[in-house]
Write a protein that holds these residues in place. Structure first.
Motif, short mmCIF file in Angstrom:
data_model
loop_
_atom_site.label_atom_id
_atom_site.label_comp_id
_atom_site.label_asym_id
_atom_site.label_seq_id
_atom_site.Cartn_x
_atom_site.Cartn_y
_atom_site.Cartn_z
N PRO A 38 -4.32 -46.75 -59.25
CA PRO A 38 -3.79 -45.88 -58.19
C PRO A 38 -3.89 -44.40 -58.49
O PRO A 38 -3.92 -43.58 -57.57
CB PRO A 38 -2.32 -46.33 -58.07
N TRP A 39 -3.91 -44.00 -59.76
CA TRP A 39 -3.87 -42.59 -60.13
C TRP A 39 -4.89 -42.31 -61.23
O TRP A 39 -5.01 -43.06 -62.20
CB TRP A 39 -2.50 -42.19 -60.66
N VAL A 40 -5.58 -41.18 -61.10
CA VAL A 40 -6.40 -40.61 -62.18
C VAL A 40 -5.93 -39.18 -62.40
O VAL A 40 -5.90 -38.37 -61.46
CB VAL A 40 -7.90 -40.62 -61.83
N ILE A 41 -5.53 -38.88 -63.64
CA ILE A 41 -5.01 -37.54 -63.97
C ILE A 41 -5.93 -36.92 -65.03
O ILE A 41 -6.22 -37.53 -66.06
CB ILE A 41 -3.57 -37.62 -64.51
N ASP A 42 -6.36 -35.71 -64.75
CA ASP A 42 -7.29 -35.01 -65.63
C ASP A 42 -6.64 -33.73 -66.14
O ASP A 42 -6.23 -32.88 -65.35
CB ASP A 42 -8.57 -34.68 -64.85
N TYR A 43 -6.53 -33.62 -67.47
CA TYR A 43 -6.08 -32.37 -68.08
C TYR A 43 -7.22 -31.83 -68.94
O TYR A 43 -7.29 -32.08 -70.15
CB TYR A 43 -4.80 -32.58 -68.91
N ASP A 44 -8.15 -31.14 -68.30
CA ASP A 44 -9.25 -30.47 -69.00
C ASP A 44 -9.99 -31.42 -69.93
O ASP A 44 -10.30 -31.08 -71.07
CB ASP A 44 -8.70 -29.27 -69.78
N HIS A 45 -10.28 -32.62 -69.44
CA HIS A 45 -10.90 -33.65 -70.27
C HIS A 45 -12.30 -33.94 -69.78
O HIS A 45 -12.63 -33.72 -68.61
CB HIS A 45 -10.05 -34.93 -70.21
N HIS A 46 -13.14 -34.44 -70.69
CA HIS A 46 -14.47 -34.91 -70.29
C HIS A 46 -14.31 -36.32 -69.72
O HIS A 46 -14.14 -37.29 -70.46
CB HIS A 46 -15.43 -34.94 -71.47
N MET A 47 -14.35 -36.42 -68.39
CA MET A 47 -14.10 -37.70 -67.72
C MET A 47 -15.26 -38.04 -66.80
O MET A 47 -15.68 -37.23 -65.98
CB MET A 47 -12.80 -37.65 -66.91
N GLU A 48 -15.77 -39.25 -66.96
CA GLU A 48 -16.73 -39.83 -66.02
C GLU A 48 -16.12 -41.15 -65.58
O GLU A 48 -16.37 -42.19 -66.18
CB GLU A 48 -18.09 -40.02 -66.69
N VAL A 49 -15.29 -41.09 -64.54
CA VAL A 49 -14.47 -42.22 -64.13
C VAL A 49 -14.81 -42.58 -62.69
O VAL A 49 -14.73 -41.73 -61.80
CB VAL A 49 -12.96 -41.89 -64.25
N GLY A 50 -15.18 -43.84 -62.47
CA GLY A 50 -15.47 -44.31 -61.12
C GLY A 50 -14.25 -44.99 -60.53
O GLY A 50 -14.06 -46.19 -60.74
N ALA A 51 -13.43 -44.24 -59.82
CA ALA A 51 -12.19 -44.79 -59.24
C ALA A 51 -11.97 -44.16 -57.87
O ALA A 51 -11.04 -43.38 -57.66
CB ALA A 51 -11.00 -44.52 -60.16
N ARG A 52 -12.82 -44.51 -56.92
CA ARG A 52 -12.81 -43.85 -55.62
C ARG A 52 -11.56 -44.16 -54.81
O ARG A 52 -11.22 -43.42 -53.90
CB ARG A 52 -14.07 -44.22 -54.84
N GLY A 53 -10.88 -45.25 -55.07
CA GLY A 53 -9.66 -45.56 -54.32
C GLY A 53 -8.42 -44.91 -54.88
O GLY A 53 -7.33 -45.05 -54.32
N ALA A 54 -8.56 -44.19 -55.99
CA ALA A 54 -7.40 -43.58 -56.66
C ALA A 54 -7.09 -42.21 -56.07
O ALA A 54 -7.94 -41.56 -55.47
CB ALA A 54 -7.67 -43.45 -58.15
N ARG A 55 -5.85 -41.77 -56.27
CA ARG A 55 -5.49 -40.38 -56.03
C ARG A 55 -5.76 -39.60 -57.32
O ARG A 55 -5.31 -40.00 -58.39
CB ARG A 55 -4.03 -40.26 -55.63
N TRP A 56 -6.46 -38.49 -57.18
CA TRP A 56 -6.88 -37.69 -58.32
C TRP A 56 -5.98 -36.47 -58.46
O TRP A 56 -5.72 -35.76 -57.48
CB TRP A 56 -8.33 -37.23 -58.17
N VAL A 57 -5.52 -36.23 -59.68
CA VAL A 57 -4.68 -35.07 -59.98
C VAL A 57 -5.36 -34.23 -61.05
O VAL A 57 -5.68 -34.74 -62.13
CB VAL A 57 -3.28 -35.51 -60.49
N ASN A 58 -5.61 -32.97 -60.74
CA ASN A 58 -6.06 -32.03 -61.76
C ASN A 58 -4.81 -31.36 -62.31
O ASN A 58 -4.20 -30.51 -61.65
CB ASN A 58 -7.03 -31.00 -61.20
N ASN A 59 -4.43 -31.73 -63.51
CA ASN A 59 -3.18 -31.25 -64.10
C ASN A 59 -3.38 -30.01 -64.96
O ASN A 59 -2.49 -29.62 -65.71
CB ASN A 59 -2.54 -32.36 -64.93
N TYR A 60 -4.57 -29.39 -64.83
CA TYR A 60 -4.91 -28.25 -65.69
C TYR A 60 -5.19 -26.98 -64.89
O TYR A 60 -4.80 -25.88 -65.30
CB TYR A 60 -6.14 -28.60 -66.52
N GLU A 61 -5.85 -27.10 -63.75
CA GLU A 61 -6.24 -25.92 -63.00
C GLU A 61 -6.38 -26.25 -61.52
O GLU A 61 -6.38 -27.42 -61.13
CB GLU A 61 -7.57 -25.36 -63.53
N ASP A 62 -6.51 -25.22 -60.73
CA ASP A 62 -6.73 -25.40 -59.30
C ASP A 62 -8.06 -26.10 -59.08
O ASP A 62 -9.04 -25.84 -59.79
CB ASP A 62 -6.72 -24.03 -58.60
N ASP A 63 -8.11 -26.99 -58.09
CA ASP A 63 -9.30 -27.81 -57.89
C ASP A 63 -9.33 -28.28 -56.45
O ASP A 63 -8.54 -29.13 -56.04
CB ASP A 63 -9.27 -28.99 -58.86
#
Length: 231
Positions: A138-163
């Motif tokens: 349900p959730w993908v959270i990114d804090y300035d990480h190298h991420m190659e994640v295939g999760a199109r049904g998830a809600r994405w949160v950029n926890n590091y910067e505006d996006d």
């Protein structure tokens, strides 16, 4: 503790050879060598109870060998608990399907294929990497990480910067959308540990009526980023 495949201690070269070069294709992209020595190699499916690393350490209790630097599972990996790898060792490679409560990466290199994660996928800071196939979460959270994640049904949160391409981003977007119990009001970011505690308890993390930028835009037709895929 449920487990199927029996672990073997292999050199990185031997493990890579048994996988037809799959490890070096993933882990050597940024340099001449990934720096791994001992590999804990599970040939087949593996099922573990509780925290992934705790369960692995329990399997190796009394083992006099050096600390494992890379864990390889050639089949499916099922963990009845979280996978949380914040130190640079061990890394993780899974050849089959992965199921767990969470997938959390920090300094470690993680490469899995398809999977299901009950609560979230989280990438923290910029030393490690997290690569997946198609995953259900349900959730993908990114804090300035190298991420190659295939999760199109998830809600994405950029926890590091505006996006603009994230559903929610650090700052007012997070403050306005999420319940105060999970927000650091000073910098407008999610407190991920508190966020995860609420998910585990079945408590809401979003304020009533909160909508992502993508959901709000859909009320008025396609927006400027409607055709852009998620990261």
């Amino acid at each position: 503790m449920p487990t199927s495949a029996v672990p073997a201690a292999l050199s990185y070269a031997d493990a890579d050879a048994r996988l037809g070069g799959a490890l070096s294709a993933v882990f050597e992209g940024a340099g001449a060598s990934p720096g791994y020595d001992e590999v804990l190699f599970f040939d087949g499916d593996l099922t573990l109870d509780g925290d992934f690393l705790d369960a692995i350490n329990e399997l190796r209790r009394g083992d006099d060998e050096h600390d494992v630097e890379l864990i390889v599972v050639t089949g499916d990996l099922t963990v009845r608990g979280p996978i949380a790898l914040y130190e640079d060792r061990p890394g993780l490679y899974v050849g089959g399907r992965t199921e767990a409560e969470t997938l959390e990466g920090g300094d470690a290199e993680i490469c899995i294929h398809d999977g299901v994660f009950t609560h979230l996928v989280y990438g923290w800071y910029n030393h490690g990497s997290l690569q997946t196939g198609i995953v259900d979460t349900p959730w993908v959270i990114d804090y300035d990480h190298h991420m190659e994640v295939g999760a199109r049904g998830a809600r994405w949160v950029n926890n590091y910067e505006d996006d603009d391409d994230a559903d929610f981003a650090v700052g007012d977007g997070i403050i306005e959308a999420f319940v105060p119990e999970v927000v650091d009001a000073e910098d407008g970011s999610l407190r991920v540990e508190d966020f995860l505690d609420r998910l585990r308890a079945g408590l809401p993390v979003l304020r009533p009526g909160a909508r992502s930028e993508t959901e709000s835009a859909s009320d008025h037709g396609p927006g400027p980023h409607a055709s852009l895929p998620k990261p």
